[in-house]
Design a protein around this motif. Structure first.
Motif: not given
Lengths: 217, 217
Positions: A78, A82, A85, A203, A206, A212, A215-216
């Protein structure tokens, strides 16, 4: 004793923190270049972007190698996914600083920012820098309180962005369409820069909590 | 016979293709809403964005589950990690269509687009839709020739974007600052939409060839 794998993982984390530093510096210089019509500084930002892109590609390659070679599981997996991203967000933040520097360059020897908007743009630059420095601290320390502060900082950025438009739309804007376009784009760049920083911090939340991130929009 | 794991992987691919369809439809409707000052259509785009966000979150959760449960290796691993990045691009494309719909809504009952720019915006909408439809085909068929066509389509978008600015900057722009701001932002939204689509296609190229895609600046 740490094994090689966890050394590699630590190095990925260190690269992410380094990148927040590079991006903070790019943004700080871009804002100064813009306000002072400093073309040398603008050029520094433009040439320094290659370093940010290089760090991005390097981290991406190392992550894929690590995924392929080590078959990490659970938390380690993870972390790597992550990181891939987060590094994309950081690379994009570098691009946004670059776009600001390019506007500074394009309007040289004038400043793209009219006098009555200097203070707002200066504040947007300061908030952007503060946000990315804090993001670096969140990445380094996995500090959830600090991560939630970033949401407030982002609200400050949004308020400054609105303020910019309200000046633009004040009747009899005297600076012409070209300047209105520049200010519209600049406002967007600062605002998106903050959004990406908040996304990086989310993130981390997260990674720590397993929830989670929002979301922007 | 396929095992469960590969069924799950196929479902992730199918969701990505579905998302390109949702995003294409959002962009097409947003452009029509903008040009026709059609508030009902704008509202459809705005409410349909939840579906795109839902598909995004769903794919993200399924991917992490798959990574954690199955410990995929090599090509499968790369497919899942790359999917996570493609879905982020697609989600963002949905947001950009949403932003266009919101401008349409804000200017209702007028159109945000003055007559002399209608044709350019219409073309930008058509190119955007063509690009995302092709992106869906690239995802579905792993077609590298089609992927390279997208680079040319993106150049067309950039040329239209430049054309928009040249009209804005033509002396004596008669439509005021508010319209200049709208057009500046709209141009940016269409252009970024195309960039994200190209980014998705480049990731497919990466999956197929193993070569890192170029970074979109």
């Amino acid at each position: 004793m740490r094994d090689n794998f966890h050394d590699d993982l630590d190095r990925i984390g260190a690269t992410l923190i380094d990148m927040t530093g590079l991006v903070a510096s790019a943004m700080s210089m871009a804002t100064d270049a813009l306000l002072d019509a400093d073309i040398a500084l603008a050029d520094s930002v433009i040439s320094a972007d290659a370093k940010i892109d290089g760090a991005y590609q390097d981290l991406e390659e190392r992550s894929f190698e690590l995924l392929a070679r080590q078959q990490p599981v659970a938390g380690d997996l993870r972390t790597i996914v992550t990181s891939l991203r987060m590094v994309a967000d950081l690379e994009r933040m570098g691009d946004l600083a670059l776009h600001i520097a390019k506007i500074a360059r394009m309007r040289y020897p004038n400043s793209a920012v009219p006098d009555e908007l200097r203070e707002t743009i200066r504040e947007m630059g300061q908030v952007a820098e503060r946000i990315v420095v804090k993001t670096g601290d969140v990445v380094a320390g996995k500090d959830l309180t600090l991560a939630s502060e970033l949401e407030t900082d982002d609200d400050v950025m949004d308020a400054l962005h609105k303020k910019l438009f309200s000046v633009l739309l004040f009747q009899d804007w005297p600076y012409g369409v070209e300047t209105a376009i520049d200010i519209t784009l600049l406002g967007r760049y600062y605002e998106r820069f903050a959004d990406h920083a908040v996304s990086v911090a989310r993130r981390i939340v997260f990674l720590v909590t397993g929830e989670m991130p929002r979301t922007a929009a």
